[in-house]
Design a protein around this motif. Sequence first.
Motif, PDB file in Angstrom:
ATOM      1  N   UNK A   1      78.047  62.220  71.846  1.00 26.24           N
ATOM      2  CA  UNK A   1      76.870  62.967  71.320  1.00 26.24           C
ATOM      3  C   UNK A   1      75.542  62.635  72.181  1.00 26.24           C
ATOM      4  N   UNK A   2      74.801  63.463  72.763  1.00 25.63           N
ATOM      5  CA  UNK A   2      73.362  63.331  73.241  1.00 25.63           C
ATOM      6  C   UNK A   2      72.181  63.549  72.193  1.00 25.63           C
ATOM      7  N   UNK A   3      71.485  62.528  71.910  1.00 24.45           N
ATOM      8  CA  UNK A   3      70.412  62.857  70.943  1.00 24.45           C
ATOM      9  C   UNK A   3      69.286  62.535  71.864  1.00 24.45           C
ATOM     10  N   UNK A   4      68.227  63.744  71.783  1.00 28.66           N
ATOM     11  CA  UNK A   4      66.807  63.636  72.322  1.00 28.66           C
ATOM     12  C   UNK A   4      65.890  63.615  71.513  1.00 28.66           C
ATOM     13  N   UNK A   5      65.153  62.358  71.355  1.00 27.03           N
ATOM     14  CA  UNK A   5      64.213  62.197  70.315  1.00 27.03           C
ATOM     15  C   UNK A   5      62.821  61.991  70.752  1.00 27.03           C
ATOM     16  N   UNK A   6      62.081  62.668  70.462  1.00 25.57           N
ATOM     17  CA  UNK A   6      60.681  63.168  70.858  1.00 25.57           C
ATOM     18  C   UNK A   6      59.659  62.598  70.075  1.00 25.57           C
ATOM     19  N   UNK A   7      58.828  61.312  70.375  1.00 32.28           N
ATOM     20  CA  UNK A   7      57.999  60.860  69.507  1.00 32.28           C
ATOM     21  C   UNK A   7      56.520  61.106  70.122  1.00 32.28           C
ATOM     22  N   UNK A   8      55.567  60.676  69.379  1.00 30.46           N
ATOM     23  CA  UNK A   8      54.114  60.934  70.241  1.00 30.46           C
ATOM     24  C   UNK A   8      53.969  59.856  71.136  1.00 30.46           C
ATOM     25  N   UNK A   9      54.710  58.833  71.323  1.00 25.47           N
ATOM     26  CA  UNK A   9      54.205  57.813  72.488  1.00 25.47           C
ATOM     27  C   UNK A   9      55.510  57.422  73.171  1.00 25.47           C
ATOM     28  N   UNK A  10      56.591  58.016  72.772  1.00 26.93           N
ATOM     29  CA  UNK A  10      57.807  57.683  73.667  1.00 26.93           C
ATOM     30  C   UNK A  10      58.826  58.853  73.544  1.00 26.93           C
ATOM     31  N   UNK A  11      59.775  59.062  74.377  1.00 27.29           N
ATOM     32  CA  UNK A  11      60.897  59.686  74.413  1.00 27.29           C
ATOM     33  C   UNK A  11      62.226  59.039  74.482  1.00 27.29           C
ATOM     34  N   UNK A  12      63.279  59.139  73.440  1.00 30.50           N
ATOM     35  CA  UNK A  12      64.292  58.378  73.458  1.00 30.50           C
ATOM     36  C   UNK A  12      65.708  59.124  73.563  1.00 30.50           C
ATOM     37  N   UNK A  13      66.584  58.672  74.591  1.00 30.36           N
ATOM     38  CA  UNK A  13      67.666  59.486  74.631  1.00 30.36           C
ATOM     39  C   UNK A  13      68.893  58.613  74.176  1.00 30.36           C
ATOM     40  N   UNK A  14      69.745  58.924  73.165  1.00 34.67           N
ATOM     41  CA  UNK A  14      70.649  57.998  72.532  1.00 34.67           C
ATOM     42  C   UNK A  14      72.067  58.780  72.866  1.00 34.67           C
ATOM     43  N   UNK A  15      73.125  58.124  73.457  1.00 31.03           N
ATOM     44  CA  UNK A  15      74.408  58.427  74.013  1.00 31.03           C
ATOM     45  C   UNK A  15      75.420  57.610  73.100  1.00 31.03           C
ATOM     46  N   UNK A  16      76.025  58.450  72.129  1.00 31.18           N
ATOM     47  CA  UNK A  16      77.083  57.692  71.409  1.00 31.18           C
ATOM     48  C   UNK A  16      78.477  58.302  71.602  1.00 31.18           C
ATOM     49  N   UNK A  17      79.423  57.712  71.194  1.00 32.66           N
ATOM     50  CA  UNK A  17      80.882  58.059  71.073  1.00 32.66           C
ATOM     51  C   UNK A  17      81.471  57.178  70.299  1.00 32.66           C
ATOM     52  N   UNK A  18      82.711  58.004  69.982  1.00 31.70           N
ATOM     53  CA  UNK A  18      83.909  57.327  69.005  1.00 31.70           C
ATOM     54  C   UNK A  18      85.112  56.663  69.764  1.00 31.70           C
ATOM     55  N   UNK A  19      84.683  56.213  70.798  1.00 32.85           N
ATOM     56  CA  UNK A  19      85.714  55.610  71.665  1.00 32.85           C
ATOM     57  C   UNK A  19      86.016  54.248  71.384  1.00 32.85           C
ATOM     58  N   UNK A  20      86.814  53.590  72.368  1.00 35.06           N
ATOM     59  CA  UNK A  20      87.315  52.079  72.088  1.00 35.06           C
ATOM     60  C   UNK A  20      86.440  51.064  72.033  1.00 35.06           C
ATOM     61  N   UNK A  21      85.411  51.287  72.724  1.00 36.04           N
ATOM     62  CA  UNK A  21      83.977  50.185  72.703  1.00 36.04           C
ATOM     63  C   UNK A  21      84.510  49.125  73.577  1.00 36.04           C
TER      64      UNK A  21
END
Length: 387
Positions: free
Chosen positions: A316-336
């Motif tokens: 999953x790619x999650x793009x979070x847009x805030x007032x003072x920053x932009x955050x991209x989260x990349x998560x997976x359900x793999x082996x880690x």
Amino acid sequence: MHTAFFVLLGASLARYLARHAEGPHTPWIVALSALLALLYVLGVLGVPGVSGVPGIAPGARPTRRRTVWLGLVVAVWALLVVLAPSFAWCAVPLFYTGLRTLPPRAAVPLVALLTALAVGAQLSLAGWPDPNVLLAPPAVAAVATTVHVVMQRQAARRDALIADLVRTRRDLAETERREGTLAERERLAREIHDTLAQGLSSQRMLLQAADRLWKTAPDTARDHVRTAASIAESSLAEARRFVHDLTPADLAGGGGLPRALRAVAERESTPALTVRVLTDGTPPAALPAAVESALLRIAQGALANVREHADATTATLTLTCLDDQIVLDVTDDGRGFDTAGTPDTGERGHGLPAVRARLRQLGGTLTVESAPGEGTALSAAIPLEPR
């Protein structure tokens, strides 16, 4: 050869017991046979260069452990041969063991010693100087030594050829990369010269002419200024085209970062891996091109790692847009993986350090959370000017 050694050792022991089961040396023969088998097994399992075919490299020195082990095996075998000459046939596998364990300069004298012991033992069994006994063991030893030395030299030449091919391929790849870089630089230089440089030169000439005619021929001077402005507009369009060509292809078609992330997710999705894109908040209308490019490249690299190493089914790619920053989260359900990594950086490989370097240029930060069997979460945050 390991199998042959144990077969010959067992056959020699069986022959001795069949003929001398009540002899005074029988307990010693049985004990020494068991000791020799145990030493050989320990050597095969734990001594480098014994269980493996290549042994040591030509010209290399044997380790102390290897030399001690071989000395013990030969000593126990020699004592067995003195007590029971039928054990002399075990010398044939020991030829190869010595040749694999020691360099040729030391292995050949050892083979000669083993051959002499074998000949002496067979002569004692024959009771007279049998020509076959005198010639057969040296011939076997000579053939074994010659075959091993020839094979070792062929292996050394093959290894040298492979190393040379690998080095040549690496040099060729570096040369092609360098030539490609130079060709691209030359192309950009030609483009800039033929468009931007020529346009700036024309603007300079027109503005200088307008300055000279401003008082005496104001209408002509204004025409020069308008022409210079038209050339500047064209040059600006060319500059934007250059920037457009150098940006990631997914960003070139417009639509901003969310659309580019969706294009990447669609391209990376396979029957075995489903990639989703989520957006939280509204991205700024004028998100800096460097920020968009950095986050898109990070998403592409992270998904490549998921595809190659994580063995995941969902990312999953999650793009979070805030007032003072932009955050991209990349998560997976793999082996880690274990984030302890190296003591200094806590990272493995080159991917995460490259991402940190890219974010550092923009004042951003990277956070990685993972554990074996629990998937991975990567979070890249880049500060923005408050809206």
